[in-house]
Design a protein around this motif. Structure first.
Motif, PDB file in Angstrom:
ATOM      1  N   MET A  97      68.353  38.326  58.912  1.00  0.00           N
ATOM      2  CA  MET A  97      67.879  37.094  58.766  1.00  0.00           C
ATOM      3  C   MET A  97      68.872  36.374  57.815  1.00  0.00           C
ATOM      4  N   GLY A  98      69.359  36.979  56.875  1.00  0.00           N
ATOM      5  CA  GLY A  98      70.230  36.468  55.898  1.00  0.00           C
ATOM      6  C   GLY A  98      69.411  36.109  54.650  1.00  0.00           C
ATOM      7  N   TYR A  99      68.373  36.562  54.403  1.00  0.00           N
ATOM      8  CA  TYR A  99      67.503  36.223  53.308  1.00  0.00           C
ATOM      9  C   TYR A  99      68.256  37.251  52.030  1.00  0.00           C
ATOM     10  N   PRO A 100      67.913  36.658  50.706  1.00  0.00           N
ATOM     11  CA  PRO A 100      68.331  37.641  49.580  1.00  0.00           C
ATOM     12  C   PRO A 100      67.252  38.660  49.565  1.00  0.00           C
ATOM     13  N   GLU A 101      67.717  39.874  48.878  1.00  0.00           N
ATOM     14  CA  GLU A 101      66.801  40.890  48.719  1.00  0.00           C
ATOM     15  C   GLU A 101      65.521  40.593  48.087  1.00  0.00           C
ATOM     16  N   SER A 102      65.609  39.615  47.056  1.00  0.00           N
ATOM     17  CA  SER A 102      64.093  39.490  46.407  1.00  0.00           C
ATOM     18  C   SER A 102      63.230  38.882  47.486  1.00  0.00           C
ATOM     19  N   THR A 103      63.722  37.929  48.306  1.00  0.00           N
ATOM     20  CA  THR A 103      62.965  37.480  49.306  1.00  0.00           C
ATOM     21  C   THR A 103      62.243  38.407  50.133  1.00  0.00           C
ATOM     22  N   LEU A 104      63.110  39.454  50.557  1.00  0.00           N
ATOM     23  CA  LEU A 104      62.719  40.578  51.518  1.00  0.00           C
ATOM     24  C   LEU A 104      61.625  41.186  50.941  1.00  0.00           C
ATOM     25  N   LYS A 105      62.009  41.651  49.881  1.00  0.00           N
ATOM     26  CA  LYS A 105      61.086  42.455  48.807  1.00  0.00           C
ATOM     27  C   LYS A 105      59.603  41.962  48.794  1.00  0.00           C
ATOM     28  N   ALA A 106      59.494  40.758  48.652  1.00  0.00           N
ATOM     29  CA  ALA A 106      58.403  39.860  48.110  1.00  0.00           C
ATOM     30  C   ALA A 106      57.766  39.859  49.715  1.00  0.00           C
ATOM     31  N   ASP A 107      58.312  39.449  50.687  1.00  0.00           N
ATOM     32  CA  ASP A 107      57.744  39.327  51.899  1.00  0.00           C
ATOM     33  C   ASP A 107      57.137  40.696  52.324  1.00  0.00           C
ATOM     34  N   SER A 108      57.790  41.595  52.196  1.00  0.00           N
ATOM     35  CA  SER A 108      57.401  42.988  52.469  1.00  0.00           C
ATOM     36  C   SER A 108      56.114  43.415  51.904  1.00  0.00           C
ATOM     37  N   ARG A 109      55.917  42.898  50.487  1.00  0.00           N
ATOM     38  CA  ARG A 109      55.169  43.153  49.815  1.00  0.00           C
ATOM     39  C   ARG A 109      53.638  42.471  50.192  1.00  0.00           C
ATOM     40  N   ARG A 110      53.967  41.199  50.372  1.00  0.00           N
ATOM     41  CA  ARG A 110      52.901  40.317  50.794  1.00  0.00           C
ATOM     42  C   ARG A 110      52.623  40.698  52.425  1.00  0.00           C
ATOM     43  N   LEU A 111      53.340  41.066  53.124  1.00  0.00           N
ATOM     44  CA  LEU A 111      53.028  41.564  54.627  1.00  0.00           C
ATOM     45  C   LEU A 111      52.095  42.691  54.534  1.00  0.00           C
ATOM     46  N   ARG A 112      52.445  43.586  53.737  1.00  0.00           N
ATOM     47  CA  ARG A 112      51.605  45.018  53.372  1.00  0.00           C
ATOM     48  C   ARG A 112      50.229  44.520  53.063  1.00  0.00           C
ATOM     49  N   MET A 113      49.997  43.643  52.027  1.00  0.00           N
ATOM     50  CA  MET A 113      48.770  43.164  51.665  1.00  0.00           C
ATOM     51  C   MET A 113      47.873  42.651  52.753  1.00  0.00           C
ATOM     52  N   ILE A 114      48.734  41.696  53.702  1.00  0.00           N
ATOM     53  CA  ILE A 114      48.078  41.180  54.746  1.00  0.00           C
ATOM     54  C   ILE A 114      47.643  42.168  55.796  1.00  0.00           C
ATOM     55  N   ALA A 115      48.517  43.292  56.079  1.00  0.00           N
ATOM     56  CA  ALA A 115      48.278  44.374  56.954  1.00  0.00           C
ATOM     57  C   ALA A 115      46.944  44.984  56.643  1.00  0.00           C
ATOM     58  N   GLU A 116      46.569  45.363  55.361  1.00  0.00           N
ATOM     59  CA  GLU A 116      45.627  46.101  54.896  1.00  0.00           C
ATOM     60  C   GLU A 116      44.351  45.502  55.551  1.00  0.00           C
ATOM     61  N   GLN A 117      44.249  44.088  55.705  1.00  0.00           N
ATOM     62  CA  GLN A 117      43.046  43.350  55.990  1.00  0.00           C
ATOM     63  C   GLN A 117      43.148  42.731  57.222  1.00  0.00           C
ATOM     64  N   ALA A 118      44.301  42.718  57.809  1.00  0.00           N
ATOM     65  CA  ALA A 118      44.141  41.846  59.254  1.00  0.00           C
ATOM     66  C   ALA A 118      45.515  42.301  60.013  1.00  0.00           C
TER      67      ALA A 118
END
Length: 149
Positions: free
Chosen positions: A1-22
């Protein structure tokens, strides 16, 4: 997608958190999770953006919920704090910080200043306006002019 590493890490962390509940493949469940999550509106905006990236990668769509980022009041440093910062800075950065403090210019505006935009004889600096600011000519203090010579 061309996003910076920091964006990918933050997205990954948020998505894991969402996946635990939904279920990430169920946009309505994710929307409900975000709506009921006890957090700031600012963080909810970030969750919606991260989940939007997930959907884009997986070829899915949704009707995004709308949250508004809060706009806090700016907390400018005190004159005493600015004086300490300028005193501890190298001559180059002391000049830059002094110009920023004295003119109220944004760093990006100051970055665009060329030598021809500074008139040491008249002690003025011409700034090109950015992000809604108007172009302007501002007077400089004698101490600042001395730093520029």
């Amino acid at each position: 997608m061309g996003y910076p590493e920091s964006t990918l890490k933050a997205d990954s962390r948020r998505l894991r958190m969402i996946a635990e509940q939904a279920n990430l493949d169920n946009p309505e469940a994710v929307k409900a999770y975000i709506a009921n999550k006890q957090c700031s509106e600012d963080y909810k905006v970030n969750l919606v953006i991260s989940y939007g990236h997930y959907l884009k990668v997986n070829g899915m769509t949704w009707v995004k919920p709308r949250y508004r980022r809060s706009r806090g009041l700016p907390r400018p440093p005190t004159t005493e704090a600015l004086t300490k910062i300028i005193a501890d800075a190298s001559p180059r950065y002391a000049t830059i910080f002094t110009l920023l403090a004295e003119t109220g210019a944004m760093p990006a505006e100051l970055a665009l200043v060329k030598p021809r935009d500074i008139d040491l004889d008249r002690a003025v600096i011409a700034l090109k306006g950015l992000k809604g600011h108007q172009p302007r000519v501002l007077e400089l203090k004698p101490r600042t002019v001395a730093m520029l010579t």
